[in-house]
Design a protein around this motif. Structure first.
Motif: not given
Length: 204
Positions: A5, A88-89, A116, A118, A136-138, A143
């Motif tokens: 990311d 990111r995931c 997000w 984190m 991190i997951q947005w 983004h």
């Protein structure tokens, strides 16, 4: 499960970090913002439509959290340098479960319309001396990268110099595959980022 990311370049002050990086890259950094929950602030640079780069430092005007800040910034000293990388995931809880012990617990964060989650370690220190990526997951498809002016800078290689290279490779291997990321046996943990710029490659 994990996708590269962005990179975090830490600095003793944001002004110093911006000056150091702009001098090295010959490119202006773009406005970022403040992270009230962590007591930090940053400036940004595009790596294209899906990736970016941040210079980050403790914000002296902010109180900060009741625990150590992310990226071990409370203990950062010395030259401006790459200290961490972030992946990111799609499901941060699942990613935490698959990551090494000490990756942290999820925090829900927001800056403007960016939202997000984190994983932040309780002691601020990511596994393998900071060489394992932060997670991190947005949310809501927002983004930072597409909002940044593209100056043509791209990540060419990320070199993880690791005292526990075999263990890091075993921990990271099942979770992501990115040919730009290399793990190099070393006596001390450090990260090098090789960036392709319009005027040639730069190593930070």
């Amino acid at each position: 499960m994990l996708t590269f990311d962005h990179i975090a370049v830490s600095a003793e002050t944001l002004a110093r970090g911006v000056q150091d990086v702009e001098t090295a890259l010959g490119q202006p950094l773009l406005p970022g913002g403040e992270h009230p929950d962590m007591g930090t602030h940053n400036r940004l640079l595009s790596f294209g439509p899906e990736e970016y780069f941040e210079v980050i430092a403790v914000n002296p005007a902010a109180e900060g959290p009741d625990q150590p800040r992310w990226f071990n910034l409370d203990n950062f000293r010395g030259a401006t340098r790459v200290t961490n990388w972030i992946c990111r995931c799609p499901d941060i809880e699942a990613a935490i479960a698959a990551a090494p012990e000490g990756i942290g617990v999820p925090w829900k964060l927001q800056r403007g319309d960016l939202r997000w989650s984190m994983a932040i370690p309780e002691d601020g220190k990511l596994p393998f001396g900071g060489l394992f990526p932060a997670l991190i997951q947005w949310h809501d498809d927002a983004h930072p990268a597409p909002r940044l002016r593209d100056t043509g800078v791209r990540l060419k290689e990320l070199r993880l110099h690791a005292p526990e290279a075999a263990a890091l490779r075993a921990a990271l291997g099942p979770l992501m595959s990115d040919p730009r990321v290399s793990i190099i046996p070393a006596e001390a943990a450090r990260i090098e980022a090789v960036l392709a710029t319009p005027t040639g490659d730069v190593t930070l």
